[in-house]
Write an enzyme that holds these catalytic residues in place. Structure first.
Site, PDB file in Angstrom:
ATOM      1  N   ASN A   9       1.017  -1.275   0.046  1.00 23.99           N
ATOM      2  CA  ASN A   9      -0.103   0.041   0.015  1.00 23.99           C
ATOM      3  C   ASN A   9       1.129   1.130   0.004  1.00 23.99           C
ATOM      4  OD1 ASN A   9      -1.772   2.045   0.392  1.00 23.99           O
ATOM      5  ND2 ASN A   9      -2.139   1.490   2.544  1.00 23.99           N
ATOM      6  N   LYS A  11       0.147   4.196  -0.176  1.00 26.52           N
ATOM      7  CA  LYS A  11      -0.326   5.543   0.368  1.00 26.52           C
ATOM      8  C   LYS A  11      -0.255   6.498  -0.507  1.00 26.52           C
ATOM      9  CE  LYS A  11      -0.195   3.368   4.731  1.00 26.52           C
ATOM     10  NZ  LYS A  11       0.041   3.149   6.246  1.00 26.52           N
ATOM     11  N   HIS A  94      -9.509   1.550   4.925  1.00 31.04           N
ATOM     12  CA  HIS A  94      -8.145   1.754   5.670  1.00 31.04           C
ATOM     13  C   HIS A  94      -8.500   2.634   6.692  1.00 31.04           C
ATOM     14  CE1 HIS A  94      -3.894   2.672   6.478  1.00 31.04           C
ATOM     15  NE2 HIS A  94      -3.721   1.471   5.827  1.00 31.04           N
ATOM     16  N   GLU A 166      -5.384  -4.808  10.621  1.00 30.20           N
ATOM     17  CA  GLU A 166      -4.265  -3.892  10.676  1.00 30.20           C
ATOM     18  C   GLU A 166      -4.570  -3.075  11.978  1.00 30.20           C
ATOM     19  OE1 GLU A 166      -2.240  -2.807   6.869  1.00 30.20           O
ATOM     20  OE2 GLU A 166      -3.881  -1.243   7.191  1.00 30.20           O
ATOM     21  N   GLY A 172       2.769   2.341  10.787  1.00 24.82           N
ATOM     22  CA  GLY A 172       3.968   3.144  10.733  1.00 24.82           C
ATOM     23  C   GLY A 172       4.499   3.522  12.047  1.00 24.82           C
ATOM     24  N   SER A 209       3.491  -2.385  10.146  1.00 25.30           N
ATOM     25  CA  SER A 209       5.142  -2.330  10.581  1.00 25.30           C
ATOM     26  C   SER A 209       5.538  -3.758   9.967  1.00 25.30           C
ATOM     27  CB  SER A 209       5.456  -2.093  11.756  1.00 25.30           C
ATOM     28  OG  SER A 209       4.880  -0.644  12.232  1.00 25.30           O
TER      29      SER A 209
HETATM   30  P1  13P Z   1       3.315   0.419   7.483  1.00 25.53           P
HETATM   31  O1  13P Z   1       3.692  -0.938   7.095  1.00 25.53           O
HETATM   32  O2  13P Z   1       3.739   1.329   7.013  1.00 25.53           O
HETATM   33  O3  13P Z   1       2.991   0.189   9.304  1.00 25.53           O
HETATM   34  O4  13P Z   1       1.655   0.573   7.168  1.00 25.53           O
HETATM   35  C1  13P Z   1       0.723  -0.391   7.359  1.00 25.53           C
HETATM   36  C2  13P Z   1      -0.450   0.006   6.428  1.00 25.53           C
HETATM   37  O5  13P Z   1      -1.186   0.795   6.834  1.00 25.53           O
HETATM   38  C3  13P Z   1      -0.800  -0.830   5.210  1.00 25.53           C
HETATM   39  O6  13P Z   1      -2.027  -0.555   4.533  1.00 25.53           O
END
Ligand code: 13P
Length: 246
Positions: A9, A11, A94, A166, A172, A209
């Site tokens: 993802n 983002k 999300h 998640e 993050g 993460s």
């Molecule tokens: P990270 O892997 O950066 O923690 O993000 C996870 C996420 O939100 C994937 O959709």
């Protein structure tokens, strides 16, 4: 056995030229993988990415869509629009969209139904906040979220969805759920789906993460079918190590 799925993802990152370079770098590194490899890219990268993944085993998804078919919804993109350029997957619900853009279980459900109607495979996100986790409410929160997201779906639909668990506190932050905790949460989501639809054959990913170091431990747990990867999906080499976690 369920096939493993590793989805990136991006983002709000990556310009079209970066997306093209990424795919050209990633393709040879994952070409022998038996896992399903997906990258979910910004709208502006979709077309370039779809052209570049041709003749590779990389699949492409969007990160959001609107549930209406068409009309006066300035700035929105419909399921049919995504499907028309051959997008296969779409992330729905999300936690960042729930948190910053007021998405609710109800709008998530509307989007899931519209995605399926137009032949897109939704990657449906659920997860608890730190506060909910500390109050011991994780399983209650995520089973309720999944139940509401899947309202009115049929058994057939279940084979076309992916769920991503998640935990919000793990996104993050560099903090991952322990593999046992992630597995327990995912098992609870699977049991809920079995209770409602009579099948436990559904792909459920862990996100939060994930990196090349922790992927193997997480993805080899009994109920974890792969990962939804944020930060570590922005670099082709790092992402390939997660795809090839075995
Ligand atoms: P990270 O892997 O950066 O923690 O993000 C996870 C996420 O939100 C994937 O959709």
């Amino acid at each position: 056995m369920r096939r493993k799925v590793i989805a990136g993802n991006w983002k709000m990152n990556m310009l079209p030229n970066e997306a093209i370079d990424f795919v050209n770098n990633l393709a040879p590194l994952v070409k022998n993988s038996e896992n399903e490899v997906i990258i979910c890219v910004p709208f502006t990268d979709l077309f370039y990415t779809l052209l570049t993944v041709q003749e590779t085993n990389i699949h492409v998804g969007a990160q959001n869509m609107h549930w209406e078919e068409k009309g006066a919804y300035t700035g929105e993109v419909s399921a049919e629009m995504l499907k028309s350029i051959n997008v296969e997957y779409v992330i729905i619900g999300h936690s960042e969209r729930r948190q910053y853009f007021n998405e609710t279980d109800e709008t998530v459900n509307l989007k899931v139904k519209s995605a399926l109607k137009h032949g897109l495979k939704p990657i449906i996100c659920v997860g608890e906040t730190l506060e909910q986790k500390e109050q011991g409410k994780t399983l209650e929160v995520i089973t309720s979220q999944i139940s509401r997201a899947l309202q009115d779906l049929t058994l057939d639909d279940i084979s076309n969805i992916i769920v991503a668990y998640e935990p919000i506190w793990a996104i993050g932050t560099g903090k991952t759920a322990s593999s046992d905790d992630a597995n327990e949460s995912i098992k609870a989501i699977r049991n809920q789906i079995e209770k409602e639809f009579g099948t436990n054959d559904v792909t459920i990913l862990y996100g939060g993460s994930v990196n090349a170091e922790n992927a193997k431990e997480l993805f080899t747990m009994s109920d974890i079918d792969g990962g939804l990867v944020g930060g570590a999906s922005l670099n082709a080499e790092k992402f390939s190590k997660i795809v090839n976690f075995e």
